[in-house]
Design an enzyme around this catalytic site. Sequence first.
Site, PDB file in Angstrom:
ATOM      1  N   HIS A 156       0.818  -1.219   0.000  1.00 43.73           N
ATOM      2  CA  HIS A 156       0.000   0.000   0.000  1.00 43.73           C
ATOM      3  C   HIS A 156       0.853   1.270   0.000  1.00 43.73           C
ATOM      4  O   HIS A 156       0.362   2.341  -0.305  1.00 43.73           O
ATOM      5  CB  HIS A 156      -0.930   0.005   1.214  1.00 43.73           C
ATOM      6  CG  HIS A 156      -2.023  -1.021   1.117  1.00 43.73           C
ATOM      7  ND1 HIS A 156      -3.346  -0.706   0.936  1.00 43.73           N
ATOM      8  CD2 HIS A 156      -1.973  -2.380   1.147  1.00 43.73           C
ATOM      9  CE1 HIS A 156      -4.066  -1.810   0.867  1.00 43.73           C
ATOM     10  NE2 HIS A 156      -3.258  -2.849   1.001  1.00 43.73           N
ATOM     11  N   ASP A 364       3.253   9.480  -0.614  1.00 43.34           N
ATOM     12  CA  ASP A 364       2.116   8.652  -0.211  1.00 43.34           C
ATOM     13  C   ASP A 364       1.902   7.566  -1.264  1.00 43.34           C
ATOM     14  O   ASP A 364       1.994   7.849  -2.467  1.00 43.34           O
ATOM     15  CB  ASP A 364       0.852   9.530  -0.116  1.00 43.34           C
ATOM     16  CG  ASP A 364      -0.117   9.023   0.937  1.00 43.34           C
ATOM     17  OD1 ASP A 364      -0.119   7.808   1.201  1.00 43.34           O
ATOM     18  OD2 ASP A 364      -0.876   9.844   1.485  1.00 43.34           O
TER      19      ASP A 364
HETATM   20  P1  ADP Z   1      -3.318   6.177   5.046  1.00 48.65           P
HETATM   21  O1  ADP Z   1      -3.619   4.798   4.576  1.00 48.65           O
HETATM   22  O2  ADP Z   1      -1.875   6.518   4.962  1.00 48.65           O
HETATM   23  O3  ADP Z   1      -3.882   6.492   6.388  1.00 48.65           O
HETATM   24  P2  ADP Z   1      -5.277   7.124   3.042  1.00 48.65           P
HETATM   25  O4  ADP Z   1      -5.647   8.509   2.673  1.00 48.65           O
HETATM   26  O5  ADP Z   1      -4.966   6.229   1.901  1.00 48.65           O
HETATM   27  O6  ADP Z   1      -4.052   7.226   4.072  1.00 48.65           O
HETATM   28  O7  ADP Z   1      -6.462   6.438   3.830  1.00 48.65           O
HETATM   29  C1  ADP Z   1      -7.004   6.967   4.985  1.00 48.65           C
HETATM   30  C2  ADP Z   1      -8.378   6.328   5.215  1.00 48.65           C
HETATM   31  O8  ADP Z   1      -8.707   6.465   6.581  1.00 48.65           O
HETATM   32  C3  ADP Z   1      -9.481   6.969   4.401  1.00 48.65           C
HETATM   33  O9  ADP Z   1     -10.438   6.008   4.021  1.00 48.65           O
HETATM   34  C4  ADP Z   1     -10.058   7.984   5.392  1.00 48.65           C
HETATM   35  O10 ADP Z   1     -11.429   8.269   5.150  1.00 48.65           O
HETATM   36  C5  ADP Z   1      -9.864   7.280   6.712  1.00 48.65           C
HETATM   37  N1  ADP Z   1      -9.593   8.256   7.785  1.00 48.65           N
HETATM   38  C6  ADP Z   1      -8.603   9.151   7.846  1.00 48.65           C
HETATM   39  N2  ADP Z   1      -8.689   9.919   8.940  1.00 48.65           N
HETATM   40  C7  ADP Z   1      -9.772   9.502   9.586  1.00 48.65           C
HETATM   41  C8  ADP Z   1     -10.440   9.902  10.790  1.00 48.65           C
HETATM   42  N3  ADP Z   1     -10.009  10.916  11.535  1.00 48.65           N
HETATM   43  N4  ADP Z   1     -11.535   9.217  11.168  1.00 48.65           N
HETATM   44  C9  ADP Z   1     -11.998   8.204  10.406  1.00 48.65           C
HETATM   45  N5  ADP Z   1     -11.425   7.789   9.255  1.00 48.65           N
HETATM   46  C10 ADP Z   1     -10.345   8.422   8.851  1.00 48.65           C
HETATM   47  O1  F6P Z   2      -2.102   2.402   4.136  1.00 47.61           O
HETATM   48  C1  F6P Z   2      -0.942   2.548   4.868  1.00 47.61           C
HETATM   49  C2  F6P Z   2      -1.096   2.064   6.294  1.00 47.61           C
HETATM   50  O2  F6P Z   2       0.139   2.048   6.833  1.00 47.61           O
HETATM   51  C3  F6P Z   2      -1.668   0.707   6.495  1.00 47.61           C
HETATM   52  O3  F6P Z   2      -0.789  -0.330   6.287  1.00 47.61           O
HETATM   53  C4  F6P Z   2      -2.094   0.812   7.896  1.00 47.61           C
HETATM   54  O4  F6P Z   2      -3.020  -0.146   8.255  1.00 47.61           O
HETATM   55  C5  F6P Z   2      -2.662   2.200   7.943  1.00 47.61           C
HETATM   56  O5  F6P Z   2      -1.862   2.940   7.085  1.00 47.61           O
HETATM   57  C6  F6P Z   2      -2.782   2.793   9.334  1.00 47.61           C
HETATM   58  O6  F6P Z   2      -1.638   2.632  10.096  1.00 47.61           O
HETATM   59  P1  F6P Z   2      -1.621   1.759  11.414  1.00 47.61           P
HETATM   60  O7  F6P Z   2      -2.176   0.403  11.041  1.00 47.61           O
HETATM   61  O8  F6P Z   2      -0.216   1.724  11.836  1.00 47.61           O
HETATM   62  O9  F6P Z   2      -2.530   2.456  12.371  1.00 47.61           O
END
Ligand code: ADP
Ligand code: F6P
Length: 454
Positions: A156, A364
């Site tokens: 990812h 990212d």
């Molecule tokens: P990462 O995987 O690095 O966290 P992404 O943008 O790919 O970043 O995915 C984040 C996911 O988590 C999205 O589906 C988003 O809606 C969810 N998310 C992010 N912040 C929050 C939050 N404060 N509360 C609930 N869901 C969240």
């Molecule tokens: O999408 C990237 C990622 O690192 C996932 O592998 C992971 O589940 C998510 O972000 C949130 O991080 P964590 O599992 O460490 O809370």
Amino acid sequence: MGRLVVVSNRVALPQKRKQAGGGLATGILDALRGTEGIWFGWSGDVAVTQPTNPTVAQADGLTYATVDLTRKDHAGYYDGFSNAALWPLFHYRLDLVNFTRSDFAAYQRVNSFFADMLMPMLRPDDRIWVHDYHLIPMAESLRRAGAAQRIGFFLHTPFPPFGVLATLPHYEDLLRSLCAYNLVGFQTADDLTSFHDAVIRGARGAVLPDGNVRAFGHTLRAGAFPIGIDPDAIAEMAAPALKSRTLRRFEESLQDRRLIIGVDRLDYSKGLEHRFKAFASFLDHYPEHRGRIRFLQIATATRSEVPEYRHLRQRLSALAGDIAGRFSELDWTPIQYLNRSFSHRSLCGFLRISHVALVTPLRDGMNLVAKEYVAAQDPSEPGVLILSPFAGAAHELDGAIIANPYDPDAVAEALQAAMQMPLEERRERWQAMMETLRRNNITAWRENFLGALG
Ligand code: ADP
Ligand code: F6P
């Protein structure tokens, strides 16, 4: 057709969904819907003793099988090698990599433990799909435990250029582990190219004319499979969310001011410090917006045991305080900075009412928030996405304003362009992005990956 068995560190257990799970949890949950598959991984809990069996639960037509980790394993495998070595390395942050041999040993140990726990649940015709950097050695561990099924791996995060990867002690072990899969998938063509390069230069392997990879005595497939979302489901969730009490109260508090939004885990890869500076530059250079906009940054704390995350939280609180102190008026505060998480429904509501989304990571893998923002918009009055070229999503979302997060003034200019963009142009850009999101949706991601796995 056999069952789909998904393996990931984080599992979106029904009772823990409200915590910000990140893109992996959102993506897998959507991809597993309707498959009657199994989702195996860490329970999210730390226990005094190592369990001897997974805890199994049924919900939403899926089987969840999870295991606790001991404190020592959690510290070495999760806080240590996964999030203090691999995460910064894969996000090009060599300055933050903290490698220790004992963390690496814990990483290998937990991968073997997961494989031993999963093995008794497997059937011969299952297809196994392993996710993310925590579990790179999983195929090797499963093979050692006797698994003969086809096993695929999807990363990812970004996969770094070879010069960055090679700074990691034992990087050859990771390459060997990756080459033990039948299929390895990445978010973008750039990540795939970096993997090919690493195979050639770091493993003395080869990329064959048919695109397959040969190294360490294995031949495997490797490809780019950009993760998608379910845009219509997001749209359906976003519109009615506005009627909720949370959203109504928030909209009232805005008093017709335009909202600029950022939604991220509180992670240094997301470029939040740069973003805050860009917002300050925007207020400096375009003072006509003072009193007329509000910047809502939701930054949910994660990985708080890793020192760099704690330090970042302190720095961000200070920066948000500086901006509020410098620009606030008696009846106006420019920035609202929240460290809590929200339901996915509320988040989609916030995205819908925002005139601009700032998605400006320094690096990212994909960034699903960028895609969710587009999908959540009101088609008759869509907002504007400002996107970093260093997010995987920038390869697909060409209707966004692309701005380099390392140049705060460039992001401030992008904000000004977003504020001035005519409705007609906003609609055209949104339409183009929405078509892409529908074409490359979450089902396409799952089907393309599983089709390639065979
Ligand atoms: P990462 O995987 O690095 O966290 P992404 O943008 O790919 O970043 O995915 C984040 C996911 O988590 C999205 O589906 C988003 O809606 C969810 N998310 C992010 N912040 C929050 C939050 N404060 N509360 C609930 N869901 C969240
Ligand atoms: O999408 C990237 C990622 O690192 C996932 O592998 C992971 O589940 C998510 O972000 C949130 O991080 P964590 O599992 O460490 O809370």
